[in-house]
Design an enzyme around this catalytic site. Structure first.
Site, PDB file in Angstrom:
ATOM      1  N   ARG A   1       0.841  -1.206   0.000  1.00  0.00           N
ATOM      2  CA  ARG A   1       0.000   0.000   0.000  1.00  0.00           C
ATOM      3  C   ARG A   1       0.869   1.245   0.000  1.00  0.00           C
ATOM      4  O   ARG A   1       0.586   2.235   0.693  1.00  0.00           O
ATOM      5  CB  ARG A   1      -0.952   0.010   1.203  1.00  0.00           C
TER       6      ARG A   1
ATOM      7  N   ARG B   1      -3.207   6.826   1.345  1.00  0.00           N
ATOM      8  CA  ARG B   1      -3.792   7.834   2.228  1.00  0.00           C
ATOM      9  C   ARG B   1      -2.818   8.468   3.218  1.00  0.00           C
ATOM     10  O   ARG B   1      -3.148   9.487   3.820  1.00  0.00           O
ATOM     11  CB  ARG B   1      -4.970   7.211   2.979  1.00  0.00           C
TER      12      ARG B   1
ATOM     13  N   ARG C   1      -7.024  12.906  -4.272  1.00  0.00           N
ATOM     14  CA  ARG C   1      -8.292  12.201  -4.015  1.00  0.00           C
ATOM     15  C   ARG C   1      -9.455  13.183  -3.889  1.00  0.00           C
ATOM     16  O   ARG C   1     -10.583  12.879  -4.290  1.00  0.00           O
ATOM     17  CB  ARG C   1      -8.167  11.367  -2.740  1.00  0.00           C
TER      18      ARG C   1
ATOM     19  N   ASP D   1      -6.234  -2.242  -7.632  1.00  0.00           N
ATOM     20  CA  ASP D   1      -6.933  -2.948  -6.555  1.00  0.00           C
ATOM     21  C   ASP D   1      -7.042  -4.417  -6.938  1.00  0.00           C
ATOM     22  O   ASP D   1      -7.097  -4.747  -8.137  1.00  0.00           O
ATOM     23  CB  ASP D   1      -8.328  -2.360  -6.335  1.00  0.00           C
TER      24      ASP D   1
ATOM     25  N   TYR E   1     -14.834 -11.894  -1.402  1.00  0.00           N
ATOM     26  CA  TYR E   1     -15.469 -10.603  -1.669  1.00  0.00           C
ATOM     27  C   TYR E   1     -16.746 -10.789  -2.492  1.00  0.00           C
ATOM     28  O   TYR E   1     -17.785 -10.187  -2.213  1.00  0.00           O
ATOM     29  CB  TYR E   1     -14.513  -9.686  -2.431  1.00  0.00           C
TER      30      TYR E   1
END
Length: 354
Positions: A28, A32, A41, A78, A155
């Site tokens: 990652r 963020r 973003r 992703d 998922y």
């Protein structure tokens, strides 16, 4: 290993070359914790737009490279990205995560899942990897990645993130043949997707089976490991020299099983001691990891000590320094920078502290 000095540093290590220090990147890596990412973003609030627009995906992939010069640049994407190309639509809702509606719960739905054609449905991935490879040259290794069948199926069947995985586990125990049908379809497409990523410029690939750590060992052997092997075998058949990494969160009880998948490198979370993992995996499997991401919230002296301890325990070769999970939102950027700086100075620091 002779003749590899023209290759980027991380790739040399992944191919087995003994180097002065382990290469370093972070899972990652873009995201963020970086102010430049948060600002972007705000302008482009849709995750799928950020990851499926080539210009944005390249820009975001390169943000940590430009800030910290890690040894690896990983595609900003992703694990669910290939699902629409297989007939499984999804969306990512900020603060809620991925949503698949309706979730896949019936044989009729599974029958409609089809093989992936990445050139048709994921051209932005190929273009992004090509640009990244051209941009970084030999200054860093370009990494591609995918989700593994169990996690992608989880998922799809749960419809979202889950704490207990009751729907996929219920299918595993009530309708195992139905679940195996879905897992096989996903595995075949993921192998195709990985080949596409490598052909497009990925020099090392990593498969995330994030939720397989929730399986018992015997269920891992039935519902995860065979599909890891299938994917690795298919990719290695056409791309035998591309290093392959496998990561599972909460995998301390599964390490020996992970090694049976045929991957070159096992990525470790922080729940297992690096030295113990080395012994359990044996000399022929490389390791990646495994600093606790929360260490980066502490003082830099502690960060340095934890990095050096990890490197010592990993031994002199076959180790890629990384976190044991993705870097967390709110991590101080200066501490992320310190992580990379310390890793690159590890040879000198270890000599001083020996």
């Amino acid at each position: 290993m002779a003749g590899t000095t023209e290759l980027p540093y991380l790739l040399r290590a992944a191919l087995g070359e003994k180097l002065d220090r382990p290469p370093v990147w972070m899972m990652r890596q873009a995201g963020r914790y970086m102010k430049v990412y948060r600002e972007l973003r705000e302008k482009y609030p849709s995750f799928r737009e950020r990851s499926e627009n080539v210009d944005l995906a390249v820009q975001i992939s390169l943000q940590p490279f430009e800030a910290f010069a890690p040894d690896g640049v990983i595609l900003f994407s992703d694990i669910l990205t290939p699902l629409p190309g297989m007939g499984i639509p999804f969306d990512i809702v900020e603060s809620k995560g991925p949503i698949i509606d309706p979730p896949i719960r019936s044989l009729e739905q599974i029958e409609k899942v089809h093989a992936l054609d990445p050139e048709a449905s994921l051209p932005f991935v190929g273009k992004t990897l090509q640009i990244l490879r051209d941009t970084v040259g030999n200054k860093a290794t370009v990494l591609g990645f995918v989700g593994a069948p169990w996690t992608l199926a989880a998922y799809a069947i749960e419809g979202r993130s889950s704490k207990d995985y009751r729907n996929i586990k219920a299918m595993a125990f009530k309708e195992p043949k139905m679940l195996h049908k879905l897992l096989k379809k996903i595995a075949d497409s993921i192998a195709i997707y990985l080949r596409y990523q490598i052909d497009s410029g990925a020099q090392v690939v990593q498969m995330f089976d994030s939720w397989a750590g929730q399986l018992s060992p015997q269920d891992y052997d039935e519902f995860a490991l065979p599909y890891h092997k299938l994917i690795v075998d298919k990719v290695k058949k056409t791309h035998p020299n591309t290093p392959f990494i496998l990561y599972i969160s909460g995998s301390a009880g599964l390490l020996e099983r992970m090694a049976k998948s045929g991957v070159d490198i096992v990525s470790l979370d922080w729940t297992v001691d690096m030295a113990e993992a080395r012994k359990r995996l044996g000399p022929n499997i490389g390791v990646q990891g495994n600093v606790d991401p929360c260490v980066l919230f502490g003082p830099q002296e502690n960060i340095r000590d934890r990095i050096l301890d990890t490197i010592r325990k990993a031994g002199g070769s076959g180790h890629i320094l990384n976190l044991g999970h993705g870097i967390l939102p709110g991590t101080p950027e200066e501490n992320a920078g310190f992580f990379f700086e310390t890793a690159k100075q590890a040879h000198e620091l270890l000599a001083v502290t020996a």
